[in-house]
Design a protein around this motif. Structure first.
Motif, PDB file in Angstrom:
ATOM      1  N   LEU A 170       0.822  -1.201   0.000  1.00  0.00           N
ATOM      2  CA  LEU A 170       0.000   0.000   0.000  1.00  0.00           C
ATOM      3  C   LEU A 170       0.860   1.257   0.000  1.00  0.00           C
ATOM      4  N   CYS A 171       1.883   1.252   0.832  1.00  0.00           N
ATOM      5  CA  CYS A 171       2.752   2.426   0.939  1.00  0.00           C
ATOM      6  C   CYS A 171       3.491   2.701  -0.370  1.00  0.00           C
ATOM      7  N   LEU A 172       3.873   1.635  -1.070  1.00  0.00           N
ATOM      8  CA  LEU A 172       4.643   1.791  -2.299  1.00  0.00           C
ATOM      9  C   LEU A 172       3.772   1.987  -3.537  1.00  0.00           C
ATOM     10  N   MET A 173       2.656   1.270  -3.602  1.00  0.00           N
ATOM     11  CA  MET A 173       1.928   1.147  -4.863  1.00  0.00           C
ATOM     12  C   MET A 173       0.539   1.796  -4.893  1.00  0.00           C
ATOM     13  N   HIS A 174      -0.113   1.902  -3.736  1.00  0.00           N
ATOM     14  CA  HIS A 174      -1.495   2.396  -3.737  1.00  0.00           C
ATOM     15  C   HIS A 174      -1.496   3.921  -3.902  1.00  0.00           C
ATOM     16  N   PRO A 175      -2.182   4.453  -4.924  1.00  0.00           N
ATOM     17  CA  PRO A 175      -2.122   5.903  -5.165  1.00  0.00           C
ATOM     18  C   PRO A 175      -2.656   6.730  -4.009  1.00  0.00           C
ATOM     19  N   GLY A 176      -3.630   6.216  -3.258  1.00  0.00           N
ATOM     20  CA  GLY A 176      -4.166   6.982  -2.145  1.00  0.00           C
ATOM     21  C   GLY A 176      -3.296   6.974  -0.909  1.00  0.00           C
ATOM     22  N   ILE A 177      -2.368   6.027  -0.820  1.00  0.00           N
ATOM     23  CA  ILE A 177      -1.522   5.904   0.366  1.00  0.00           C
ATOM     24  C   ILE A 177      -0.124   6.467   0.127  1.00  0.00           C
ATOM     25  N   ARG A 178       0.307   6.526  -1.120  1.00  0.00           N
ATOM     26  CA  ARG A 178       1.669   7.009  -1.411  1.00  0.00           C
ATOM     27  C   ARG A 178       1.916   8.397  -0.808  1.00  0.00           C
ATOM     28  N   GLU A 179       0.918   9.250  -0.834  1.00  0.00           N
ATOM     29  CA  GLU A 179       1.086  10.608  -0.305  1.00  0.00           C
ATOM     30  C   GLU A 179       0.475  10.766   1.079  1.00  0.00           C
ATOM     31  N   PHE A 180       0.076   9.658   1.691  1.00  0.00           N
ATOM     32  CA  PHE A 180      -0.618   9.710   2.970  1.00  0.00           C
ATOM     33  C   PHE A 180       0.331  10.049   4.113  1.00  0.00           C
ATOM     34  N   TYR A 181       1.559   9.535   4.052  1.00  0.00           N
ATOM     35  CA  TYR A 181       2.533   9.754   5.124  1.00  0.00           C
ATOM     36  C   TYR A 181       3.350  11.000   4.820  1.00  0.00           C
ATOM     37  N   VAL A 182       3.367  11.927   5.765  1.00  0.00           N
ATOM     38  CA  VAL A 182       4.111  13.166   5.566  1.00  0.00           C
ATOM     39  C   VAL A 182       5.603  12.866   5.431  1.00  0.00           C
ATOM     40  N   ASP A 183       6.138  12.073   6.327  1.00  0.00           N
ATOM     41  CA  ASP A 183       7.550  11.682   6.255  1.00  0.00           C
ATOM     42  C   ASP A 183       7.631  10.313   5.576  1.00  0.00           C
ATOM     43  N   ARG A 184       7.270  10.278   4.305  1.00  0.00           N
ATOM     44  CA  ARG A 184       7.122   9.009   3.608  1.00  0.00           C
ATOM     45  C   ARG A 184       8.437   8.247   3.503  1.00  0.00           C
ATOM     46  N   GLU A 185       9.529   8.947   3.238  1.00  0.00           N
ATOM     47  CA  GLU A 185      10.812   8.255   3.074  1.00  0.00           C
ATOM     48  C   GLU A 185      11.192   7.491   4.338  1.00  0.00           C
ATOM     49  N   ARG A 186      11.010   8.123   5.501  1.00  0.00           N
ATOM     50  CA  ARG A 186      11.339   7.430   6.752  1.00  0.00           C
ATOM     51  C   ARG A 186      10.457   6.204   6.941  1.00  0.00           C
ATOM     52  N   VAL A 187       9.174   6.325   6.651  1.00  0.00           N
ATOM     53  CA  VAL A 187       8.254   5.195   6.803  1.00  0.00           C
ATOM     54  C   VAL A 187       8.670   4.049   5.890  1.00  0.00           C
ATOM     55  N   VAL A 188       9.016   4.367   4.645  1.00  0.00           N
ATOM     56  CA  VAL A 188       9.440   3.329   3.705  1.00  0.00           C
ATOM     57  C   VAL A 188      10.743   2.684   4.158  1.00  0.00           C
ATOM     58  N   ARG A 189      11.697   3.502   4.576  1.00  0.00           N
ATOM     59  CA  ARG A 189      12.988   2.958   5.037  1.00  0.00           C
ATOM     60  C   ARG A 189      12.790   2.020   6.231  1.00  0.00           C
TER      61      ARG A 189
END
Length: 276
Positions: free
Chosen positions: A160-179
């Motif tokens: 969801l974090c990587l691929m879902h269009p509605g979730i990709r921008e959901f996390y403000v600090d997305r890079e940290r969440v992905v890492r």
């Protein structure tokens, strides 16, 4: 070191106690019909079941300074039919980390599913080590998305974090969440070497997401059980959530994720969300 604290002595005593607690009638052994003066299995029977020499079993039970390999410990655990707690204890005595032999969870354990529901109004969900989402409560669905709208193979928080269009921008600090998610997946990959579904998932991510491939190559390893995330919710705006990840002792492949509002503004946003 006193005798009571000596790992070698305890390993010997533990092996003897488990061997003596077993009934020979429960095993298909060539020596089962021989007369017995003592209860339990004989050493040669344990050797036969484990594929280990009798001499090695004798030396282990006599505490003669051996430190069995992880392969030998695994063979003994299977031969002695140790339960998961006993198996972990044997590995600990031999100073090895237990191998994960359980099949990955694909469904929520019923007591944990009830707990997820009972945690309302706190948003909560249940995942396995692959980040597959096994169960969730209504509050979590309102906070993130309606998981029922996704096919089961896509109910995975990393996907969801990587691929879902509605979730990709959901996390403000997305890079940290992905890492952090990738560091967790790398740890899970090492402790579940036989989980082909996990390997396939990682391969998919590497092939389809350049960001994932770049971070995966950095080889960070971390199991993150506590922290915070700032979310950009399309209905109620910005909110910051503390999260806690709990691993149940009886179902160690399942992870209970619980969110709590980090401040009054975030709690107010959660309250508005629950009224929608």
């Amino acid at each position: 070191m006193t005798r009571a604290m000596d790992r070698t002595q305890e390993l010997a005593a533990f092996l003897r106690s488990r061997r003596e607690s077993l009934s020979p009638n429960d095993f298909d052994l060539t020596s089962r019909r021989r007369s017995r003066r003592t209860p339990g299995l004989r050493r040669e029977e344990v050797a036969e079941l484990a594929g280990i020499s009798i001499d090695y079993i004798v030396r282990l039970e006599q505490a003669r300074g051996l430190r069995p390999s992880a392969d030998v410990v695994e063979a003994l655990a299977r031969a002695l039919r140790l339960n998961p707690d006993e198996r972990a204890y044997l590995f600990g005595l031999a100073q090895h980390r237990p191998r994960n032999t359980d099949k990955p969870s694909t469904a929520a354990a019923p007591p944990l599913a009830r707990l997820v529901a009972d945690l309302s109004p706190l948003p909560a969900m249940l995942m396995n080590h692959r980040y597959d989402i096994l169960d969730w409560n209504a509050e979590m669905a309102r906070l993130l998305l309606d998981f029922d709208t996704l096919p089961p193979p896509r109910r995975n928080s990393m996907w969801l974090c990587l691929m879902h269009p509605g979730i990709r921008e959901f996390y403000v600090d997305r890079e940290r969440v992905v890492r952090e998610g990738i560091a967790h997946l790398r740890a899970a990959w090492a402790t579940h070497p036989d989980d082909q579904a996990l390997s396939d998932l990682i391969t998919e991510f590497i092939g389809h997401d350049e960001e994932f491939a770049r971070f995966w190559a950095e080889r960070d390893v971390k199991v993150n059980g506590r922290g915070h995330k700032t979310l950009r919710h399309p209905e109620v705006g910005m909110l910051t959530m503390h999260f806690e990840v709990l691993i149940p002792l009886q179902d160690p492949d399942q992870r209970l994720l619980i969110y709590r509002a980090a401040d009054e503004q975030s709690q107010s946003a959660l309250d508005r969300l629950s009224d929608h």
